[in-house]
Motif scaffolding. Structure first.
Motif, PDB file in Angstrom:
ATOM      1  N   GLY A 272     -61.228 -66.864  32.268  1.00 36.19           N
ATOM      2  CA  GLY A 272     -60.849 -66.374  32.519  1.00 36.19           C
ATOM      3  C   GLY A 272     -60.854 -65.841  34.958  1.00 36.19           C
ATOM      4  N   ALA A 273     -61.571 -66.157  35.026  1.00 37.54           N
ATOM      5  CA  ALA A 273     -62.586 -65.227  36.752  1.00 37.54           C
ATOM      6  C   ALA A 273     -61.985 -67.008  37.391  1.00 37.54           C
ATOM      7  CB  ALA A 273     -64.208 -65.473  36.585  1.00 37.54           C
ATOM      8  N   TYR A 274     -62.253 -68.340  36.590  1.00 42.26           N
ATOM      9  CA  TYR A 274     -61.927 -69.287  38.088  1.00 42.26           C
ATOM     10  C   TYR A 274     -59.927 -69.427  37.140  1.00 42.26           C
ATOM     11  CZ  TYR A 274     -60.396 -73.702  38.352  1.00 42.26           C
ATOM     12  OH  TYR A 274     -60.339 -74.933  38.762  1.00 42.26           O
ATOM     13  N   GLU A 275     -59.597 -68.780  37.001  1.00 42.68           N
ATOM     14  CA  GLU A 275     -58.528 -69.375  37.000  1.00 42.68           C
ATOM     15  C   GLU A 275     -57.427 -67.802  38.115  1.00 42.68           C
ATOM     16  OE1 GLU A 275     -56.675 -71.734  35.374  1.00 42.68           O
ATOM     17  OE2 GLU A 275     -58.287 -72.500  34.193  1.00 42.68           O
ATOM     18  N   ARG A 276     -58.357 -67.326  37.594  1.00 40.50           N
ATOM     19  CA  ARG A 276     -57.902 -65.746  38.534  1.00 40.50           C
ATOM     20  C   ARG A 276     -58.043 -66.780  40.171  1.00 40.50           C
ATOM     21  NH1 ARG A 276     -60.338 -62.712  35.107  1.00 40.50           N
ATOM     22  NH2 ARG A 276     -61.329 -62.393  36.058  1.00 40.50           N
ATOM     23  N   LEU A 277     -58.846 -66.889  40.162  1.00 40.77           N
ATOM     24  CA  LEU A 277     -59.409 -67.808  41.539  1.00 40.77           C
ATOM     25  C   LEU A 277     -58.686 -68.279  42.696  1.00 40.77           C
ATOM     26  CD1 LEU A 277     -63.775 -67.050  41.784  1.00 40.77           C
ATOM     27  CD2 LEU A 277     -62.110 -65.155  43.504  1.00 40.77           C
ATOM     28  N   ALA A 278     -58.419 -69.617  41.081  1.00 43.15           N
ATOM     29  CA  ALA A 278     -57.369 -70.893  41.599  1.00 43.15           C
ATOM     30  C   ALA A 278     -55.916 -70.236  41.749  1.00 43.15           C
ATOM     31  CB  ALA A 278     -57.706 -71.331  39.892  1.00 43.15           C
ATOM     32  N   ALA A 279     -55.906 -69.280  40.837  1.00 48.99           N
ATOM     33  CA  ALA A 279     -54.287 -69.095  40.507  1.00 48.99           C
ATOM     34  C   ALA A 279     -53.500 -68.170  41.829  1.00 48.99           C
ATOM     35  CB  ALA A 279     -53.537 -68.404  39.967  1.00 48.99           C
ATOM     36  N   THR A 280     -55.092 -67.464  42.760  1.00 52.11           N
ATOM     37  CA  THR A 280     -54.588 -66.346  43.138  1.00 52.11           C
ATOM     38  C   THR A 280     -54.181 -66.255  44.846  1.00 52.11           C
ATOM     39  OG1 THR A 280     -54.932 -63.839  44.760  1.00 52.11           O
ATOM     40  CG2 THR A 280     -56.865 -65.571  44.431  1.00 52.11           C
ATOM     41  N   GLY A 281     -53.401 -66.360  45.093  1.00 57.90           N
ATOM     42  CA  GLY A 281     -52.619 -66.131  46.942  1.00 57.90           C
ATOM     43  C   GLY A 281     -52.959 -65.688  47.960  1.00 57.90           C
ATOM     44  N   ASP A 282     -53.845 -64.619  47.924  1.00 56.11           N
ATOM     45  CA  ASP A 282     -54.641 -62.989  48.326  1.00 56.11           C
ATOM     46  C   ASP A 282     -56.033 -63.291  48.573  1.00 56.11           C
ATOM     47  OD1 ASP A 282     -55.744 -61.014  49.487  1.00 56.11           O
ATOM     48  OD2 ASP A 282     -54.967 -59.660  47.802  1.00 56.11           O
ATOM     49  N   ARG A 283     -55.849 -64.070  49.790  1.00 53.86           N
ATOM     50  CA  ARG A 283     -57.156 -64.407  50.695  1.00 53.86           C
ATOM     51  C   ARG A 283     -57.676 -63.171  51.205  1.00 53.86           C
ATOM     52  NH1 ARG A 283     -54.835 -67.956  56.280  1.00 53.86           N
ATOM     53  NH2 ARG A 283     -53.453 -69.763  55.689  1.00 53.86           N
ATOM     54  N   GLU A 284     -57.828 -62.074  51.220  1.00 54.69           N
ATOM     55  CA  GLU A 284     -59.246 -61.189  50.927  1.00 54.69           C
ATOM     56  C   GLU A 284     -60.077 -61.572  49.558  1.00 54.69           C
ATOM     57  OE1 GLU A 284     -59.337 -59.638  53.357  1.00 54.69           O
ATOM     58  OE2 GLU A 284     -57.909 -60.449  54.494  1.00 54.69           O
ATOM     59  N   VAL A 285     -59.006 -62.070  48.305  1.00 51.03           N
ATOM     60  CA  VAL A 285     -59.521 -61.698  47.299  1.00 51.03           C
ATOM     61  C   VAL A 285     -60.546 -62.729  47.450  1.00 51.03           C
ATOM     62  CG1 VAL A 285     -59.406 -62.248  44.533  1.00 51.03           C
ATOM     63  CG2 VAL A 285     -57.948 -60.480  45.488  1.00 51.03           C
ATOM     64  N   LEU A 286     -60.066 -63.954  48.014  1.00 47.94           N
ATOM     65  CA  LEU A 286     -61.144 -64.812  48.198  1.00 47.94           C
ATOM     66  C   LEU A 286     -62.281 -64.443  49.324  1.00 47.94           C
ATOM     67  CD1 LEU A 286     -58.026 -68.547  48.220  1.00 47.94           C
ATOM     68  CD2 LEU A 286     -59.016 -67.722  46.188  1.00 47.94           C
ATOM     69  N   ALA A 287     -61.637 -64.545  49.773  1.00 49.27           N
ATOM     70  CA  ALA A 287     -62.855 -63.890  50.448  1.00 49.27           C
ATOM     71  C   ALA A 287     -64.404 -63.559  50.580  1.00 49.27           C
ATOM     72  CB  ALA A 287     -62.347 -63.735  52.331  1.00 49.27           C
ATOM     73  N   ALA A 288     -63.468 -62.370  49.263  1.00 52.27           N
ATOM     74  CA  ALA A 288     -64.677 -61.346  48.952  1.00 52.27           C
ATOM     75  C   ALA A 288     -66.102 -62.328  48.616  1.00 52.27           C
ATOM     76  CB  ALA A 288     -64.051 -60.255  48.549  1.00 52.27           C
ATOM     77  N   VAL A 289     -65.199 -63.243  47.462  1.00 46.54           N
ATOM     78  CA  VAL A 289     -66.428 -63.828  46.653  1.00 46.54           C
ATOM     79  C   VAL A 289     -67.202 -64.470  48.176  1.00 46.54           C
ATOM     80  CG1 VAL A 289     -66.013 -66.104  45.286  1.00 46.54           C
ATOM     81  CG2 VAL A 289     -64.773 -64.263  45.560  1.00 46.54           C
ATOM     82  N   LEU A 290     -67.477 -64.960  48.979  1.00 46.78           N
ATOM     83  CA  LEU A 290     -68.116 -65.645  49.559  1.00 46.78           C
ATOM     84  C   LEU A 290     -69.073 -64.367  50.140  1.00 46.78           C
ATOM     85  CD1 LEU A 290     -65.571 -67.811  51.792  1.00 46.78           C
ATOM     86  CD2 LEU A 290     -67.170 -68.568  49.894  1.00 46.78           C
ATOM     87  N   THR A 291     -68.864 -63.597  50.046  1.00 48.66           N
ATOM     88  CA  THR A 291     -69.947 -61.902  50.054  1.00 48.66           C
ATOM     89  C   THR A 291     -70.586 -61.395  49.616  1.00 48.66           C
ATOM     90  OG1 THR A 291     -68.436 -60.557  51.136  1.00 48.66           O
ATOM     91  CG2 THR A 291     -68.788 -61.924  53.048  1.00 48.66           C
ATOM     92  N   GLU A 292     -69.634 -61.324  48.347  1.00 51.61           N
ATOM     93  CA  GLU A 292     -70.031 -60.515  47.146  1.00 51.61           C
ATOM     94  C   GLU A 292     -71.446 -61.416  46.746  1.00 51.61           C
ATOM     95  OE1 GLU A 292     -67.230 -60.316  44.616  1.00 51.61           O
ATOM     96  OE2 GLU A 292     -65.966 -58.907  45.466  1.00 51.61           O
ATOM     97  N   PRO A 293     -72.891 -60.426  46.433  1.00 51.32           N
ATOM     98  CA  PRO A 293     -74.190 -60.845  45.863  1.00 51.32           C
ATOM     99  C   PRO A 293     -73.387 -61.868  44.229  1.00 51.32           C
ATOM    100  CG  PRO A 293     -74.576 -58.997  45.827  1.00 51.32           C
ATOM    101  CD  PRO A 293     -72.684 -58.846  46.668  1.00 51.32           C
ATOM    102  N   GLY A 294     -74.219 -62.707  44.156  1.00 49.12           N
ATOM    103  CA  GLY A 294     -74.300 -62.559  42.542  1.00 49.12           C
ATOM    104  C   GLY A 294     -73.670 -63.809  41.348  1.00 49.12           C
ATOM    105  N   GLN A 295     -72.129 -64.376  42.915  1.00 53.93           N
ATOM    106  CA  GLN A 295     -71.183 -65.138  42.710  1.00 53.93           C
ATOM    107  C   GLN A 295     -71.660 -66.782  42.308  1.00 53.93           C
ATOM    108  OE1 GLN A 295     -68.387 -64.528  41.917  1.00 53.93           O
ATOM    109  NE2 GLN A 295     -68.056 -62.859  42.844  1.00 53.93           N
ATOM    110  N   PRO A 296     -71.111 -67.300  41.370  1.00 56.44           N
ATOM    111  CA  PRO A 296     -71.577 -68.257  40.979  1.00 56.44           C
ATOM    112  C   PRO A 296     -71.347 -69.621  42.152  1.00 56.44           C
ATOM    113  CG  PRO A 296     -70.196 -67.731  39.284  1.00 56.44           C
ATOM    114  CD  PRO A 296     -70.764 -66.382  40.708  1.00 56.44           C
ATOM    115  N   LEU A 297     -71.643 -70.643  42.163  1.00 53.63           N
ATOM    116  CA  LEU A 297     -71.888 -71.537  43.638  1.00 53.63           C
ATOM    117  C   LEU A 297     -70.497 -72.150  43.106  1.00 53.63           C
ATOM    118  CD1 LEU A 297     -72.503 -73.557  45.488  1.00 53.63           C
ATOM    119  CD2 LEU A 297     -73.649 -75.010  43.677  1.00 53.63           C
TER     120      LEU A 297
END
Length: 200
Positions: free
Chosen positions: A22-47
């Motif tokens: 579910g998390a994968y599909e959301r990140l693969a599908a979203t066009g919101d760059r803010e959502v994507l960029a947040a993953v780069l700064t949030e702790p604990g995100q998988p590689l």
């Protein structure tokens, strides 16, 4: 979908596994760059998540992906290095060539220098030729195990066509694994540096 993106998405979907689909599909599908960029700064995100969003942002020209992509460019996994190089080549960040040159010439990480070398050739930046010459010179030591890196340097110097590479390419002729690539590269240097014939 281009081949690089298709390969990346298939690999990372498998890496994420069914528990994170579910998390994968959301990140693969979203066009919101803010959502994507947040993953780069949030702790604990998988590689896999960091790689996916860095690739998507990088290929979209969003420079917030730069640091993550440079880390991936020097990763022990060759597929991660290749996807990072693909994204960095399209990012358009002026820091990219300097970072790639630093990685290509870092002897402590030379095992992972193949993609930085190839990226420098693709970028054709001022840093490319000096970095490739330095890296190739070091690979001409007896029994050096990094022949793929040396071969990429020799081939890349031919593509770049800069006469400064002539000395190191001539030295590479003495190495059987590099001789053919060096011959072709030197021929390209000759073609590129010979003066044009006088008009009739």
């Amino acid at each position: 979908m281009d081949e690089a993106l298709r390969s990346l998405t298939e690999r990372l979907r498998a890496e994420a596994g069914p528990g994170a689909s579910g998390a994968y599909e959301r990140l693969a599908a979203t066009g919101d760059r803010e959502v994507l960029a947040a993953v780069l700064t949030e702790p604990g995100q998988p590689l896999w998540a960091r790689e996916l969003v860095a690739f998507r942002l990088g290929t979209a020209g969003d420079r917030r992906s730069f640091e993550a992509l440079v880390l991936l460019l020097n990763h022990r996994d060759p597929e991660r290095c290749a996807s990072a190089a693909h994204a960095l080549a399209r990012l358009g960040d002026p820091r990219t060539a300097r970072a790639a040159a630093a990685l290509a010439t870092n002897e402590l990480r030379v095992a992972y220098a193949l993609q930085p070398v190839r990226l420098l050739v693709e970028l054709r930046a001022p840093e490319a030729v000096p970095a490739l010459i330095t890296t190739l010179e070091r690979r001409l030591r007896p029994h050096d195990p990094y022949r793929k890196v040396a071969l990429a340097c020799a081939e890349g110097l031919g593509v770049l066509g800069d006469a400064r590479a002539k000395r190191v390419l001539n030295e590479a002729l003495a190495h059987p694994a590099l001789a053919e690539a060096a011959v072709h590269a030197l021929a390209r240097l000759t073609e590129d540096t010979d003066p044009a014939p006088d008009p009739v």
